[in-house]
Write a protein that holds these residues in place. Structure first.
Motif, PDB file in Angstrom:
ATOM      1  N   ARG A 163     -45.090  34.437   8.808  1.00  0.00           N
ATOM      2  CA  ARG A 163     -44.911  33.113   9.412  1.00  0.00           C
ATOM      3  C   ARG A 163     -44.679  32.055   8.329  1.00  0.00           C
ATOM      4  O   ARG A 163     -43.800  31.200   8.459  1.00  0.00           O
ATOM      5  N   LEU A 164     -45.466  32.106   7.267  1.00  0.00           N
ATOM      6  CA  LEU A 164     -45.331  31.127   6.191  1.00  0.00           C
ATOM      7  C   LEU A 164     -43.996  31.260   5.468  1.00  0.00           C
ATOM      8  O   LEU A 164     -43.405  30.268   5.046  1.00  0.00           O
ATOM      9  N   PHE A 165     -43.526  32.505   5.337  1.00  0.00           N
ATOM     10  CA  PHE A 165     -42.275  32.750   4.611  1.00  0.00           C
ATOM     11  C   PHE A 165     -41.110  33.019   5.554  1.00  0.00           C
ATOM     12  O   PHE A 165     -40.177  33.737   5.196  1.00  0.00           O
ATOM     13  N   VAL A 166     -41.156  32.433   6.760  1.00  0.00           N
ATOM     14  CA  VAL A 166     -40.054  32.622   7.701  1.00  0.00           C
ATOM     15  C   VAL A 166     -38.765  32.103   7.069  1.00  0.00           C
ATOM     16  O   VAL A 166     -38.747  31.052   6.424  1.00  0.00           O
ATOM     17  N   GLY A 167     -37.697  32.871   7.217  1.00  0.00           N
ATOM     18  CA  GLY A 167     -36.425  32.473   6.634  1.00  0.00           C
ATOM     19  C   GLY A 167     -36.362  32.630   5.124  1.00  0.00           C
ATOM     20  O   GLY A 167     -35.459  32.086   4.476  1.00  0.00           O
ATOM     21  N   TYR A 168     -37.303  33.400   4.545  1.00  0.00           N
ATOM     22  CA  TYR A 168     -37.343  33.534   3.084  1.00  0.00           C
ATOM     23  C   TYR A 168     -36.079  34.182   2.504  1.00  0.00           C
ATOM     24  O   TYR A 168     -35.566  33.715   1.477  1.00  0.00           O
ATOM     25  N   PRO A 169     -35.534  35.228   3.147  1.00  0.00           N
ATOM     26  CA  PRO A 169     -34.278  35.789   2.612  1.00  0.00           C
ATOM     27  C   PRO A 169     -33.164  34.737   2.562  1.00  0.00           C
ATOM     28  O   PRO A 169     -32.424  34.658   1.579  1.00  0.00           O
ATOM     29  N   GLN A 170     -33.069  33.908   3.638  1.00  0.00           N
ATOM     30  CA  GLN A 170     -32.059  32.861   3.656  1.00  0.00           C
ATOM     31  C   GLN A 170     -32.365  31.790   2.603  1.00  0.00           C
ATOM     32  O   GLN A 170     -31.455  31.192   2.038  1.00  0.00           O
ATOM     33  N   PHE A 171     -33.662  31.566   2.355  1.00  0.00           N
ATOM     34  CA  PHE A 171     -34.054  30.613   1.321  1.00  0.00           C
ATOM     35  C   PHE A 171     -33.540  31.075  -0.041  1.00  0.00           C
ATOM     36  O   PHE A 171     -32.961  30.297  -0.800  1.00  0.00           O
ATOM     37  N   LEU A 172     -33.745  32.362  -0.341  1.00  0.00           N
ATOM     38  CA  LEU A 172     -33.274  32.902  -1.623  1.00  0.00           C
ATOM     39  C   LEU A 172     -31.748  32.952  -1.677  1.00  0.00           C
ATOM     40  O   LEU A 172     -31.152  32.656  -2.720  1.00  0.00           O
ATOM     41  N   ILE A 173     -31.128  33.314  -0.555  1.00  0.00           N
ATOM     42  CA  ILE A 173     -29.669  33.376  -0.506  1.00  0.00           C
ATOM     43  C   ILE A 173     -29.082  31.996  -0.777  1.00  0.00           C
ATOM     44  O   ILE A 173     -28.011  31.860  -1.382  1.00  0.00           O
ATOM     45  N   ARG A 174     -29.808  30.948  -0.325  1.00  0.00           N
ATOM     46  CA  ARG A 174     -29.358  29.580  -0.582  1.00  0.00           C
ATOM     47  C   ARG A 174     -29.703  29.118  -1.994  1.00  0.00           C
ATOM     48  O   ARG A 174     -28.858  28.575  -2.718  1.00  0.00           O
ATOM     49  N   ASP A 175     -30.953  29.340  -2.408  1.00  0.00           N
ATOM     50  CA  ASP A 175     -31.425  28.741  -3.651  1.00  0.00           C
ATOM     51  C   ASP A 175     -31.035  29.493  -4.918  1.00  0.00           C
ATOM     52  O   ASP A 175     -30.889  28.875  -5.978  1.00  0.00           O
ATOM     53  N   LEU A 176     -30.880  30.803  -4.836  1.00  0.00           N
ATOM     54  CA  LEU A 176     -30.441  31.536  -6.030  1.00  0.00           C
ATOM     55  C   LEU A 176     -29.057  31.061  -6.484  1.00  0.00           C
ATOM     56  O   LEU A 176     -28.880  30.707  -7.657  1.00  0.00           O
ATOM     57  N   PRO A 177     -28.051  31.048  -5.583  1.00  0.00           N
ATOM     58  CA  PRO A 177     -26.746  30.512  -6.008  1.00  0.00           C
ATOM     59  C   PRO A 177     -26.836  29.026  -6.369  1.00  0.00           C
ATOM     60  O   PRO A 177     -26.182  28.580  -7.318  1.00  0.00           O
ATOM     61  N   PHE A 178     -27.635  28.263  -5.609  1.00  0.00           N
ATOM     62  CA  PHE A 178     -27.765  26.831  -5.875  1.00  0.00           C
ATOM     63  C   PHE A 178     -28.252  26.578  -7.300  1.00  0.00           C
ATOM     64  O   PHE A 178     -27.632  25.839  -8.067  1.00  0.00           O
TER      65      PHE A 178
END
Length: 306
Positions: A163-178
């Motif tokens: 629950r706390l890390f919901v959307g974590y893969p999308q977070f990394l997919i966004r922030d790693l390239p960013f």
């Protein structure tokens, strides 16, 4: 006998030299960690405090149901622009510090390209920023959401970590390239500026701030679709979606066409461009105050006084 004595003395001198080199490298890493940690926390707090309203506007534009007419003409979008600021800062302050500390330590080794340094630092910082970012986004779009309520729901759920890390893969997919694009762009712009604009002289804080703003604008535009994907999952119900992961983005594109991928791109570009000015100004100022030498600086780490 004399030859043996000279050999022993030489070995001792070599050992002392090796020990001194090792100590210098350790000190350099500690210095890089300290400067990165302090600079990152200072920069993160400055950017978050000044630009949080723009982040709220961007999130609300991205999270509205596909086809909804809400825009800047709707006054509700301008209310409570600092909703979620506290919980986001609780993640941003240590997360940005850890990001920059990791980045500077990896960069100081000279063994990795800035892109890889930024990627590794992004993963480290995300452990703090990702959970707080998810709660912040829900609070930005839901007037009834509170920090206490978000935490209560998380810890009462069957899987609190999920629950706390919901959307974590999308977070990394966004922030790693960013992070990779922003840091690599900034380092490249610094080197370009040092080579083409009065080579050999020190870069001024104003010049570094301007270069940081350019790097931020480029990064903001290129990564907007990834940010839309992250917001789509975290705020799926608000957007009228019933989905998880990349399925949310697919549903949005089916409903609204490819144009939804650039939702909120204008406030995001403005936010990150201004953020780049503030972020890199605070970071470079911290380095200068602490007397830190940037190993990848195009002008030997020299920065002129304002």
């Amino acid at each position: 006998m004399a030859t043996k004595a000279r050999s022993v003395a030489k070995d001792r001198a070599t050992a002392r030299s090796d020990k001194k080199d090792a100590s210098a490298k350790t000190g350099k890493k500690r210095s890089a960690f300290k400067v990165g940690l302090l600079g990152g926390m200072s920069a993160g707090l400055t950017v978050n405090t000044c630009l949080f309203p723009l982040n709220t506007l961007k999130t609300r534009l991205q999270s509205r149901p596909v086809g909804a007419a809400m825009g800047f003409a709707d006054r509700s979008i301008l209310r409570g622009l600092y909703r979620g600021f506290f919980i986001d800062t609780m993640g941003t302050f240590p997360g940005t510090g850890l990001f920059m500390a990791t980045y500077e330590v990896l960069k100081a080794t000279g063994a990795l390209h800035p892109t890889l340094c930024a990627a590794g630092a992004s993963v480290a910082g995300s452990l703090f920023t990702a959970p707080c970012d998810a709660m912040k986004q829900r609070m930005q779009v839901d007037p009834a959401a509170t920090v206490r309520g978000e935490l209560r729901v998380a810890f009462k759920s069957a899987n609190p970590i999920k629950r706390l890390f919901v959307g974590y893969p999308q977070f990394l997919i966004r922030d790693l390239p960013f992070d990779a694009i922003q840091m690599t762009s900034f380092e490249a712009l610094k080197r370009w500026h040092s080579r083409t604009v009065e080579p050999g002289r020190r870069r001024t804080p104003a010049e570094l701030a301007w270069l940081g703003g350019v790097a931020g604008a480029i990064t903001g535009l290129l990564t907007t679709p990834l940010d839309v994907a992250r917001t789509a999952e975290v705020c799926a119900m608000r957007a009228g979606l019933n989905c998880t992961g990349t399925e949310c983005l697919v549903q949005m594109v089916k409903q609204g066409g490819p144009g939804v991928l650039l939702r909120g791109s204008l406030p995001r570009m403005v936010e990150i461009s201004l953020g780049g000015v503030l972020y890199f100004s605070a970071l470079e100022h911290t380095k200068r105050v602490l007397g830190y030498h940037d190993p990848l600086s195009g002008d030997d780490g020299k920065v002129a006084n304002a």
